[in-house]
Each structure stands twice: as structure tokens, then as C-alpha cells.
Design a protein around this motif. Structure first.
Motif, PDB file in Angstrom:
ATOM      1  N   VAL A 117      32.320  33.574  38.967  1.00 28.76           N
ATOM      2  CA  VAL A 117      31.381  32.697  39.331  1.00 28.76           C
ATOM      3  C   VAL A 117      31.591  31.623  39.062  1.00 28.76           C
ATOM      4  O   VAL A 117      31.357  30.403  39.818  1.00 28.76           O
ATOM      5  CB  VAL A 117      29.893  33.326  38.638  1.00 28.76           C
ATOM      6  N   LEU A 118      32.059  31.312  37.809  1.00 29.99           N
ATOM      7  CA  LEU A 118      32.519  29.656  37.426  1.00 29.99           C
ATOM      8  C   LEU A 118      33.329  28.917  38.363  1.00 29.99           C
ATOM      9  O   LEU A 118      33.275  28.012  38.736  1.00 29.99           O
ATOM     10  CB  LEU A 118      32.873  29.644  35.994  1.00 29.99           C
ATOM     11  N   LEU A 138      32.380  20.508  37.539  1.00 30.40           N
ATOM     12  CA  LEU A 138      32.167  21.350  36.536  1.00 30.40           C
ATOM     13  C   LEU A 138      33.258  21.361  35.755  1.00 30.40           C
ATOM     14  O   LEU A 138      33.120  21.585  34.686  1.00 30.40           O
ATOM     15  CB  LEU A 138      32.014  22.585  37.308  1.00 30.40           C
ATOM     16  N   HIS A 139      34.721  20.820  36.123  1.00 34.40           N
ATOM     17  CA  HIS A 139      35.676  20.870  35.218  1.00 34.40           C
ATOM     18  C   HIS A 139      35.609  19.786  34.110  1.00 34.40           C
ATOM     19  O   HIS A 139      36.589  19.863  33.350  1.00 34.40           O
ATOM     20  CB  HIS A 139      37.005  20.352  36.373  1.00 34.40           C
ATOM     21  N   THR A 145      27.208  22.694  28.466  1.00 32.55           N
ATOM     22  CA  THR A 145      26.496  22.727  29.752  1.00 32.55           C
ATOM     23  C   THR A 145      26.985  23.915  30.510  1.00 32.55           C
ATOM     24  O   THR A 145      26.058  24.508  31.465  1.00 32.55           O
ATOM     25  CB  THR A 145      26.826  21.315  30.363  1.00 32.55           C
ATOM     26  N   LEU A 146      28.100  24.393  30.339  1.00 33.75           N
ATOM     27  CA  LEU A 146      28.678  25.312  31.208  1.00 33.75           C
ATOM     28  C   LEU A 146      28.212  26.538  31.008  1.00 33.75           C
ATOM     29  O   LEU A 146      28.275  27.680  31.694  1.00 33.75           O
ATOM     30  CB  LEU A 146      30.208  25.187  31.432  1.00 33.75           C
ATOM     31  N   ARG A 150      25.922  31.407  32.535  1.00 34.67           N
ATOM     32  CA  ARG A 150      25.594  32.703  32.154  1.00 34.67           C
ATOM     33  C   ARG A 150      24.110  33.173  32.581  1.00 34.67           C
ATOM     34  O   ARG A 150      23.909  34.109  32.491  1.00 34.67           O
ATOM     35  CB  ARG A 150      25.699  32.899  30.772  1.00 34.67           C
ATOM     36  N   GLY A 151      23.385  32.130  33.128  1.00 36.62           N
ATOM     37  CA  GLY A 151      22.083  32.320  33.479  1.00 36.62           C
ATOM     38  C   GLY A 151      21.921  32.636  34.792  1.00 36.62           C
ATOM     39  O   GLY A 151      20.762  33.169  35.212  1.00 36.62           O
TER      40      GLY A 151
END
Length: 205
Positions: A117-118, A138-139, A145-146, A150-151
Motif C-alpha cells: 500500500v505504501l 511520501l518519501h 506521518t506515514l 496503517r489507517g
């Protein structure tokens, strides 16, 4: 969905282009005997074997995902422009109607791992941020924040069937010029977009 034969679009390349352009779709499945739908981006891409798939995600707080394991079959709905068509624009008497474009995709869903997903969200964000003045990635975000990843529940959908309805006044070709003209004069974006699509098809472009 029910599609009269003359409204079916079986040009897969055109339909896939439509899905990409109108990628904010509706994910539908059965949750405890009740139809459940979530509006969410659904990205059309291919898997490692070159097969067409959809990739998306929903919030883990959304109970819809709890039904995925027991029944992975889902329906994805992509809707495009639509417009009212007055029969006063016809040369002969007829009832008014509605022109529209809609695509239904049926498939089997598989939940992705958190790492998958990430990786997917990173590439998706990079794609959409490419044209921004100060693109984010995102990197470059913190671990704190990342943890929001998980949500969400990410998933792939193996496409099994695509149904495409392009209802564009087929069978009334003698009235197309008037319909196109009238729709183009309307203020709403749907009428103008339908007019443009009809004009493009009529001119063979």
C-alpha cells in the motif's frame, strides 16, 4: 447493468481511457446482506502478468473491507457526463430522454500488505503532484506521518468483466446536428461535454 445493444461500447481502448479520466469511482460490495458503496479513487493499471487491474484504498474505519475475505467479488462504477435531451429538438414527435456515459467493472478483490500500500500510494502521490509548484512526496515524510497508512486498507481488483454504456442519441442521427447545437448552448458542464463527445463522433475524429 442493462445496456441496449446500440448503446454498448466495446472499444476497450476508449473505455479504458474513460476509466482513467473518470477514476473517482464507486466501490460496491455486499456487507452483511446489504449493498455497500464507497466513493474512492480507483487506478487502472496492469499487474506483473500484464493483466488489467484496478488499485484503490478505503479507510480501515469503513466496515466495507471486513466483507472482502468472505466475498471478494465487487462492482466498480465509473460515471461520466450526462445531459437531458429535449424531444423538441427532434424532427419527429418523440418522448424526451437522457444521454450519458457509464462504465461498470466487475472483478475479484485482494487486500494488499501495508508495504504494498505504501509503495503504491507513493507512486500515486508522485504522479498527481508532478504538476504542482511545490510537489510533496511520501518519501520525504516522517515516520509519524506515514503511520497514517496503517489507517487504510489497500486492494487490487482483478478485472473480470467491463460493461460500458454510451447513450448518445444513437438511432436519431438525423437529429444529431440540432441536439449537439442545443446541448452546446447550455450552461451546465454535462451538456457541453456530451455535446463535444457527440460532435467528435459525428465528425469521425
Amino acid at each position: 447493468m442493462y445496456i441496449p445493444q446500440h448503446y454498448k461500447n466495446e472499444d476497450l481502448s476508449e473505455v479504458k481511457e474513460f476509466i482513467v479520466t473518470h477514476s473517482f469511482g464507486i466501490l460496491v460490495n455486499d456487507l452483511e446482506g446489504k449493498p455497500w458503496a464507497t466513493h474512492t479513487p480507483l487506478e487502472l493499471t496492469t499487474d506483473s502478468g500484464g493483466r488489467d487491474i484496478l488499485i484503490g484504498h478505503i479507510a480501515k474505519a469503513n466496515p466495507q473491507w471486513r466483507a472482502f475475505a468472505g466475498n471478494p467479488r465487487v462492482l466498480c462504477i465509473f460515471h461520466g457526463p450526462h445531459s437531458y435531451v429535449s424531444s423538441s429538438w427532434y424532427k419527429e414527435e418523440e418522448v424526451p430522454t437522457w444521454n450519458y456515459i457509464a462504465v461498470h467493472v466487475y472483478g475479484s478483490l485482494q487486500v494488499m500488505t501495508e508495504e504494498e500500500v505504501l509503495a503504491w500510494l507513493s507512486s500515486l502521490v508522485d504522479h498527481h503532484e508532478a504538476g504542482e509548484k511545490d510537489p510533496i512526496s511520501l518519501h520525504r515524510m516522517s515516520d509519524a506521518t506515514l503511520r497514517q497508512v496503517r489507517g487504510v486498507v489497500g486492494f487490487r481488483i482483478q478485472i473480470e468483466e467491463i460493461q460500458a454504456a454510451y447513450k448518445l442519441s444513437q438511432g436519431r442521427e438525423e437529429d444529431h446536428a440540432r441536439i449537439i447545437s442545443e446541448l452546446s448552448s447550455k450552461k451546465d458542464p454535462g451538456s457541453k461535454e456530451i455535446s463535444g463527445i457527440m460532435n467528435k463522433r459525428s465528425s469521425g475524429r
